[in-house]
Design an enzyme around this catalytic site. Structure first.
Site, short mmCIF file in Angstrom:
data_model
loop_
_atom_site.label_atom_id
_atom_site.label_comp_id
_atom_site.label_asym_id
_atom_site.label_seq_id
_atom_site.Cartn_x
_atom_site.Cartn_y
_atom_site.Cartn_z
N VAL A 1 32.73 41.44 36.49
CA VAL A 1 33.47 40.35 36.78
C VAL A 1 32.76 39.32 37.76
O VAL A 1 32.47 39.30 38.38
CB VAL A 1 34.69 40.95 37.14
CG1 VAL A 1 35.68 42.00 36.17
CG2 VAL A 1 35.59 40.79 38.49
N SER A 2 34.28 38.28 37.19
CA SER A 2 33.49 36.96 37.64
C SER A 2 34.01 36.13 38.58
O SER A 2 33.74 34.90 39.01
CB SER A 2 32.82 35.37 36.66
OG SER A 2 34.36 35.67 35.34
N THR A 3 35.60 36.78 38.90
CA THR A 3 36.12 36.19 39.41
C THR A 3 36.98 36.78 40.27
O THR A 3 37.03 38.40 40.02
CB THR A 3 37.00 35.48 38.59
OG1 THR A 3 38.03 36.02 38.36
CG2 THR A 3 36.77 34.40 37.76
N GLN B 1 40.33 39.62 38.89
CA GLN B 1 39.63 40.17 37.49
C GLN B 1 39.37 41.59 38.03
O GLN B 1 39.17 41.63 39.13
CB GLN B 1 38.45 39.50 36.69
CG GLN B 1 39.06 38.55 36.32
CD GLN B 1 37.50 37.84 35.34
OE1 GLN B 1 36.77 38.10 35.79
NE2 GLN B 1 37.92 37.61 33.90
N VAL C 1 30.08 38.68 39.98
CA VAL C 1 29.61 37.62 40.63
C VAL C 1 30.27 36.68 38.24
O VAL C 1 29.67 37.54 37.88
CB VAL C 1 28.52 37.54 41.39
CG1 VAL C 1 27.93 38.52 40.29
CG2 VAL C 1 27.86 36.11 41.00
#
Length: 197
Positions: free
Chosen positions: A8-10, A13, A35
């Site tokens: 996941v990017s945040t 999430q 990341v």
């Protein structure tokens, strides 16, 4: 061996859904990270996975955009895995790239189209965010966190700072007493010195 990769990017999430899907596919080992997918450089778990997979392994990813958000990176990662004798399965897209197979032209075309959509979606988000920021600036709206202190508190903190020889207060004491953050206080004092010059 079945290996899963989740990203996941945040921080907000949730990885649990991806992990559950990968475990349901029978993955014995998971590589998981929070990341951004815009670059592969900071993705340590991805690098670890690529280093540790062996010929005959199969890597499972829930969606193409979890592996990469750029078509170039996507092709590079899949090629690198296939060259090591590792197959890769994209669960949502129902696509498998078998190691050693002559991948069909239609599969390659679909793969590139889906990867391009992931990159296009990311570019749209960046573009919209930039436009929104510019629009807000043009309307005089302040971006970022609101100021921590009002003008009166800042003035009081500056007065106390200028009279520290007499009051014996430390910078920490002054910040606690007035509620002004240290960075705000130093920035305002620096501004005032610049104006005086």
């Amino acid at each position: 061996m079945k290996i899963g990769y989740a990203r996941v990017s945040t921080v907000g999430q949730d990885l649990e859904t991806q992990e559950a899907i990968l475990k349901a596919e029978g993955c014995e080992r998971l590589y998981v990270e929070k990341v951004t997918g815009t670059s592969t450089a900071p993705r340590k778990e991805l690098a670890n996975m690529i280093d540790n997979v062996r010929a005959g392994d199969t890597v499972y990813v829930t969606k193409i955009d979890r592996l990469a958000r750029s078509i170039t990176d996507l092709n590079k990662i899949v090629s690198e895995l296939n060259n090591k004798g590792v197959s890769i399965v994209f669960i949502k897209e129902n696509m498998t790239f078998q190691a050693g197979d002559n991948v069909s032209s239609i599969n390659t075309l679909l793969f590139n189209i889906l990867g391009s959509f992931a990159q296009f979606e990311r570019d749209l988000i960046v573009e919209r965010t930039t436009e929104g920021r510019e629009r807000a600036k043009a309307q005089g709206k302040h971006m970022g966190r609101p100021a921590s202190s009002n003008e009166r508190d800042i003035r009081k903190a500056i007065e106390l700072m200028n009279d520290r020889e007499n009051n014996g207060l430390s910078v920490t004491d002054i910040c606690k007493l007035t509620g002004v953050k240290r960075a705000t206080l130093y920035a305002r004092m620096k501004e005032e010195k610049t104006v005086e010059k």
